[in-house]
Scaffold this active site. Structure first.
Site, short mmCIF file in Angstrom:
data_model
loop_
_atom_site.label_atom_id
_atom_site.label_comp_id
_atom_site.label_asym_id
_atom_site.label_seq_id
_atom_site.Cartn_x
_atom_site.Cartn_y
_atom_site.Cartn_z
N ALA A 272 0.83 -1.21 0.00
CA ALA A 272 0.00 0.00 0.00
C ALA A 272 0.87 1.27 0.00
CB ALA A 272 -0.91 0.00 1.23
N GLY A 275 1.81 2.61 -5.16
CA GLY A 275 2.65 3.36 -6.09
C GLY A 275 3.75 2.50 -6.70
N LYS A 276 4.45 1.77 -5.85
CA LYS A 276 5.51 0.89 -6.36
C LYS A 276 4.91 -0.29 -7.12
CE LYS A 276 8.60 2.03 -2.49
NZ LYS A 276 7.57 2.70 -1.66
N CYS A 402 11.67 3.98 4.69
CA CYS A 402 11.71 5.45 4.73
C CYS A 402 12.20 5.89 6.10
CB CYS A 402 10.35 6.06 4.39
SG CYS A 402 9.01 5.56 5.49
#
Length: 483
Positions: A272, A275-276, A402
């Site tokens: 989720a 995007g990737k 991240c």
């Protein structure tokens, strides 16, 4: 009677505060730590003892404070990944320009193709970023730090994000937007908030106070349109969803490093919002199988929604614990629709692991305790075990976070190379970030194969910051399974 006296006292105090200069300029707030011990812990995480021994404690401390300032500032650049499988990037660039001109006629943005990543558009405002803001109204909107982060990155404020609103604020009137730094503002506050707060924007009220607080539930839709904040980033909500996807640049790099090929079988373990996942399927020209896993049903639906927007049919998204993605007794994905799948089934595995998120921007306040940050490495290792089991011999594994903590990144790489001798650490392409930190027993050659994005901001005094460095903090490692 007591209520009337209390209200009079609060307004009298507010007037005194305004007279004392509390209506003066507000600088970009530097991260406030709810638990001061976390700041010390992060210093030791970002600068392990090996680094301090090489560079000196004083230099490391200065770099750490500079890093906190960078993390506090919003990026100046916004990034859009173009669906180049279906659309020409130059045409989409012009479409984005027209969309932003119509959506935000008072602002002007430069839109250009990234110099290296030819499927990426970089959006930058022509309005110079501000180091400070002044409140434009005595009417206040109070929001929480999470909402404040979104506002500083270009988002408008939705009804559910409003905590307090000064009574008597007219619909369509100006408001000054403050973040509650203490978490003490009660929902529906009518008077100016006298607690610790910081100004992050000025805007225009679009939903009445009655609709926000007196309907028994949060009002839907945009409550405040942001007219001014430190950086004039565009609001990218629902921008040409079939043509572009708003992503942080390191996330785009991550999928390119994975390098999926048409016809392959790829696993995106923690997928989720997709995007990737959609980028991977696009790089494969929608030929092959992309399995996307998430624990929450609503997140799975979001992945499928993004796949529909991009017109991708190779994506299968499931509600599934990623650590249970494969088992020796199951079948290959080509012959089995739902997980778990047979061990060694996947040509490539992406593990964008759940993490402490210490690289996110713009951070206004951190409420986490040290125990929260320390909780992730053990789970990340568990997921990495599954990633290794899922990959076929000769298969590729990309691990990313991240976060900026070395225990979630370099330490995990060192552990992986020790625990799985059949893994090779591989050089990454493209490599737009910095090398990894030389720590936790890694060699210089190994650290050079890692990719770290250290946030850098012109607003924080780093004049050389560009679209490749003015990003969130991010980490990428790439492995190949030899046998």
């Amino acid at each position: 009677m007591v209520h009337i006296v209390d209200t009079c006292y609060r307004f009298a105090r507010y007037r005194l505060l305004m007279a004392a200069g509390h209506s003066s300029m507000h600088n970009v707030p530097v991260i406030i730590f709810e638990h001061p011990s976390l700041k010390d812990h992060l210093f030791n995480e970002f600068y392990p003892k090996e680094v301090i021994e090489r560079q000196g404690a004083s230099d490391c401390r200065d770099q750490f404070e500079d890093l906190l300032r960078n993390l506090s500032h919003p990026p100046i650049f916004s990034v859009l990944r173009v669906n180049t499988r279906l659309y020409d990037i130059e045409t989409v660039k012009n479409d984005v320009k027209e969309f932003l001109l119509e959506a935000e006629p008072s602002h002007h943005f430069n839109v250009r193709v990234h110099p290296v990543l030819r499927e990426v558009l970089v959006v930058e405002s022509t309005i110079e970023a501000k180091h400070a803001l002044y409140p434009r109204s005595e009417k206040e909107i109070i929001i929480d730090p999470c909402c404040g982060t979104a506002v500083m990155r270009g988002a408008h404020i939705f009804g559910r994000g409003v905590i307090g609103l000064t009574k008597g604020t007219p619909l369509g009137g100006p408001v000054s937007v403050y973040v509650d730094l203490e978490g003490l503002c009660r929902r529906g506050l009518r008077e100016p908030y006298l607690g610790n707060k910081t100004l992050v924007a000025n805007g225009t009220l679009k939903i009445s106070r009655q609709a926000l607080f007196e309907g028994g539930k949060n009002a839907s839709g945009v409550a405040v349109v942001i007219d001014e904040t430190f950086v004039t980033n565009p609001s990218l909500n629902n921008v040409l969803p079939e043509k572009v996807f708003a992503q942080n640049l390191p996330s785009i790099v991550c999928s390119l490093v994975l390098d999926p090929q048409p016809g392959e079988c790829v696993l995106d373990m923690c997928a989720a919002p997709g995007g990737k996942t959609t980028h991977i399927a696009s790089l494969m020209n929608d030929r092959g199988i992309v399995v996307a896993l998430e624990k929450a049903k609503n997140k799975v639906q979001k992945i499928l929604e993004n796949a529909r927007h991009s017109r991708l049919e190779s994506i299968r998204a499931f509600r599934q614990q990623a650590e249970n993605a494969v088992t020796p007794e199951a079948d290959h994905p080509s012959g089995k629709r739902e997980p778990p799948y047979k061990s060694g089934s996947f040509d490539r595995v992406l593990l964008d692991a759940p993490c402490s998120g210490t690289g996110q921007r713009a951070q206004v306040k951190c409420n986490h305790a040290v125990s929260y940050v320390k909780s992730f490495p053990q789970y990340q290792k568990k997921l990495f075990h599954t990633a290794v089991e899922a990959a076929e011999v000769g298969g590729t594994i990309v691990y990313s976070t991240c976060s900026l903590t070395t225990s979630e990144n370099e330490a995990l790489v060192a552990w992986a190379l020790s625990s799985f001798p059949h893994l090779d650490l591989i050089t990454q392409t493209p490599h737009l970030g910095s090398p990894g930190v030389l720590c936790h027993g890694l060699t210089e050659e190994q650290a050079a194969k890692l990719q770290r994005f250290w946030p850098s901001s012109r607003l924080a005094g780093n004049s050389n910051a560009d679209c490749n460095t003015d990003t969130i903090g991010f980490f990428i490692a790439k492995f190949v399974k030899k046998r």
